[in-house]
Design an enzyme around this catalytic site. Structure first.
Site, PDB file in Angstrom:
ATOM      1  N   GLU A 111      38.234 -18.878  43.597  1.00 46.04           N
ATOM      2  CA  GLU A 111      39.452 -19.624  43.743  1.00 46.04           C
ATOM      3  C   GLU A 111      39.923 -19.525  45.373  1.00 46.04           C
ATOM      4  O   GLU A 111      40.326 -18.685  45.717  1.00 46.04           O
ATOM      5  CB  GLU A 111      40.402 -18.729  43.053  1.00 46.04           C
ATOM      6  CG  GLU A 111      41.783 -19.473  43.033  1.00 46.04           C
ATOM      7  CD  GLU A 111      43.052 -19.112  42.441  1.00 46.04           C
ATOM      8  OE1 GLU A 111      42.679 -17.957  41.390  1.00 46.04           O
ATOM      9  OE2 GLU A 111      44.125 -19.572  42.067  1.00 46.04           O
ATOM     10  N   LYS A 116      37.639 -22.803  41.416  1.00 48.55           N
ATOM     11  CA  LYS A 116      38.920 -22.909  40.820  1.00 48.55           C
ATOM     12  C   LYS A 116      39.810 -23.190  42.201  1.00 48.55           C
ATOM     13  O   LYS A 116      40.365 -22.405  42.949  1.00 48.55           O
ATOM     14  CB  LYS A 116      39.572 -21.585  40.225  1.00 48.55           C
ATOM     15  CG  LYS A 116      41.141 -21.547  39.926  1.00 48.55           C
ATOM     16  CD  LYS A 116      41.291 -20.327  38.947  1.00 48.55           C
ATOM     17  CE  LYS A 116      43.077 -20.570  38.748  1.00 48.55           C
ATOM     18  NZ  LYS A 116      43.392 -19.672  37.533  1.00 48.55           N
TER      19      LYS A 116
END
Ligand code: 13P
Length: 322
Positions: free
Chosen positions: A158, A200
């Site tokens: 992420e 992500k």
């Protein structure tokens, strides 16, 4: 996926804003409310937990991870130790947590975790992000991802470019593209199997303080184009964070991407939202047992809307369903 891995600090901040006492028992009750939501597994296939939560149980003594597994929802775990001020780089952060990671992953695996998450934070502002900040963060992401794959745990990678600021959508596009390209080169150098990870990212969107806010279709187009430029097709899934968007906006943006670009996407485009799924339920719950059922209904509804958006089948009428 549902992100319910707020650290105690972040969870307490959200509780404080909603007037909920910031205690370990309140956090436990709230996480129990989430995982016992009837029908959550119709829309959610994985839930990311925090260290405190994966060690907690429902009031009937069932571990939270077991409740999820029983519902067919795969438990995951946040393993980073938070984004901290980067020494020498005012306004920029780098994420901690590599020390001891191998041992922590092994323990979490015994507790049922099958995937993990590490969040890096990139801010847009005057002369930032610097290359040093991007490089420090992607290095940590790559080392983390390698440790996960060694442990047979799927890494969610992420790199979040924040919405805070008055930057335009073009600026968000350029910086997200730069971060992702540098990230994937680093992941390649650290021998990450792209087929065994999930990305992500943020959506490509104007800063919250920007005077020009774009249409749903414009955000969808900018996001898809940015990802097509920078994310290898071997990555099976891209699961967005919501980043502080209003829940309905996050659903609309994801829906437009899947609807308008269905035939151009080499990866599954889905969601791994925290606030965009949880916030309405948290606001309604207010820490009161009497509100649990209604709060669960709101959580169920948001997850349903997002699951429809993941297939490009979301529409406004779904918002009226109670
Ligand atoms: P938001 O959807 O609230 O941005 O959170 C996603 C997340 O997991 C941040 O790490």
């Amino acid at each position: 996926m549902l992100a319910m891995d707020e650290s105690n600090l972040t969870c307490n901040k959200r509780f404080a804003a909603a007037g909920i006492p910031q205690t370990i028992e309140m956090r436990r009750s709230y996480r129990e409310l989430i995982v016992t939501t009837p029908g959550l597994n119709e829309s959610i296939g994985g839930a990311i937990l925090y260290d405190e939560t994966i060690r907690q149980q429902t009031k009937n003594g069932v571990p939270i991870a077991d409740v999820l597994m029983k519902a067919g929802i795969i438990p995951g775990i946040k393993v980073d130790m938070g984004a901290k001020q980067m020494a020498g780089f005012p306004g920029e952060k780098v994420t901690d947590g590599l020390d001891g990671l191998r041992d922590r992953l092994a323990e979490y695996k015994t507790m049922g975790a099958r995937f993990a998450k590490w969040r890096a934070v990139i801010a847009i502002g005057d002369k930032i992000p610097t290359n040093s900040c991007i490089e420090a963060n992607v290095h940590a992401l790559a080392r983390y991802a390698a440790s996960c794959q060694e442990a047979d745990i799927v890494p969610i990678v992420e790199p979040e470019v924040l919405m805070d600021g008055n930057h335009t959508i073009q600026s968000c596009f350029e910086i997200t593209e730069r971060v992702l390209k540098i990230l994937f080169y680093q992941l390649y150098k650290y021998r990450i199997d792209f087929g065994g990870m999930i990305l992500k990212p943020n959506m490509v969107i104007a800063g919250t303080g920007c005077t020009v806010q774009n249409s749903v279709d414009e955000v969808a187009e900018a996001t898809v184009n940015c990802l097509l430029e920078s994310v290898p097709a071997a990555v099976p899934a891209v699961a967005f964070l919501s980043g502080g968007q209003f829940p309905e906006d996050a659903s609309k943006h994801l829906n437009a991407m899947n609807k308008n670009f269905q035939n151009r996407l080499p990866w599954i485009l889905t969601f791994s939202f925290a606030r965009a799924i949880q916030q309405p339920a948290l606001d309604l719950w207010k820490g009161q047992a009497a509100n649990v059922e209604q709060a669960q209904k709101l959580l169920y509804k948001r997850a349903k809307c997002d699951a429809a958006a993941r297939r490009g089948q979301y529409n406004n009428e779904m918002e009226n369903f109670n």
